[in-house]
Design an enzyme around this catalytic site. Sequence first.
Site, PDB file in Angstrom:
ATOM      1  N   HIS A  17       0.835  -1.208   0.000  1.00 23.94           N
ATOM      2  CA  HIS A  17       0.000   0.000   0.000  1.00 23.94           C
ATOM      3  C   HIS A  17       0.869   1.258   0.000  1.00 23.94           C
ATOM      4  CE1 HIS A  17      -3.126  -2.597   2.296  1.00 23.94           C
ATOM      5  NE2 HIS A  17      -3.621  -2.383   1.093  1.00 23.94           N
ATOM      6  N   LYS A  41     -15.987  -6.236   4.311  1.00 18.87           N
ATOM      7  CA  LYS A  41     -15.121  -7.208   4.977  1.00 18.87           C
ATOM      8  C   LYS A  41     -15.134  -6.957   6.491  1.00 18.87           C
ATOM      9  CE  LYS A  41     -11.853  -6.930   1.113  1.00 18.87           C
ATOM     10  NZ  LYS A  41     -10.560  -6.372   0.704  1.00 18.87           N
ATOM     11  N   ARG A  90      -2.376  -6.491  -8.439  1.00 21.34           N
ATOM     12  CA  ARG A  90      -1.363  -7.549  -8.325  1.00 21.34           C
ATOM     13  C   ARG A  90      -1.597  -8.644  -9.362  1.00 21.34           C
ATOM     14  NH1 ARG A  90      -3.082  -8.720  -2.418  1.00 21.34           N
ATOM     15  NH2 ARG A  90      -4.948  -8.331  -3.588  1.00 21.34           N
ATOM     16  N   SER A 128      -3.111  -7.709   2.892  1.00 17.67           N
ATOM     17  CA  SER A 128      -3.403  -7.565   4.318  1.00 17.67           C
ATOM     18  C   SER A 128      -3.869  -8.898   4.893  1.00 17.67           C
ATOM     19  CB  SER A 128      -4.489  -6.503   4.526  1.00 17.67           C
ATOM     20  OG  SER A 128      -4.064  -5.257   4.053  1.00 17.67           O
TER      21      SER A 128
END
Length: 162
Positions: A17, A41, A90, A128
């Site tokens: 990040h 989430k 990614r 994360s």
Amino acid sequence: MAIALVPGSFDPVTYGHLDIIRRTKGLFQDVRVVVARNSSKSSLFTTEERVEMLGKLCAEMDRVVVDSFDGLLVDYARQHGATAIVKGLRFVSDFEYELQRALANHRLNSELETVFLPTGLQYSDLSSSIVKEIARHGGAVEGLVPEIVQQRLRAKFALGNE
Ligand code: PNS
């Protein structure tokens, strides 16, 4: 004066990040790193904890502000005069997910563009969720997250309040 948003859950912030935030700062005049309060989430850290960690890590970066938002990102963008959203990518799976969100945001506000940055190679396996899983089982997360985040992860899992 172009203002870009770097939105996310940041639960917790990783070196991946921070790399995206630094690179966004190189492309835009002002950057607002914004933590979603209402993310679907379930999170390990509270919004306040996530904002605090990010705030400390971005404190040395001029033109970067850390904030949180509730509701739609397009509304936050409008309130703050932001014209771009920056997201790191990614994998191809990230692209499918992020493209759908970019299209939804563009439908809601056609003046708001989403810019995708490929994540730095050294961070391409980093998320994360992976960091939390490693830390939860007592594994080493040096090199994945800054020291302040490592400390917070240790404290969370030592207290067993994850
Ligand atoms: O780090 P994440 O989980 O990929 O971040 C996702 C986030 C917070 C950027 C995204 O869920 C979001 O923008 N939430 C706010 C609600 C919204 O505006 N959704 C876009 C229309 S689908």
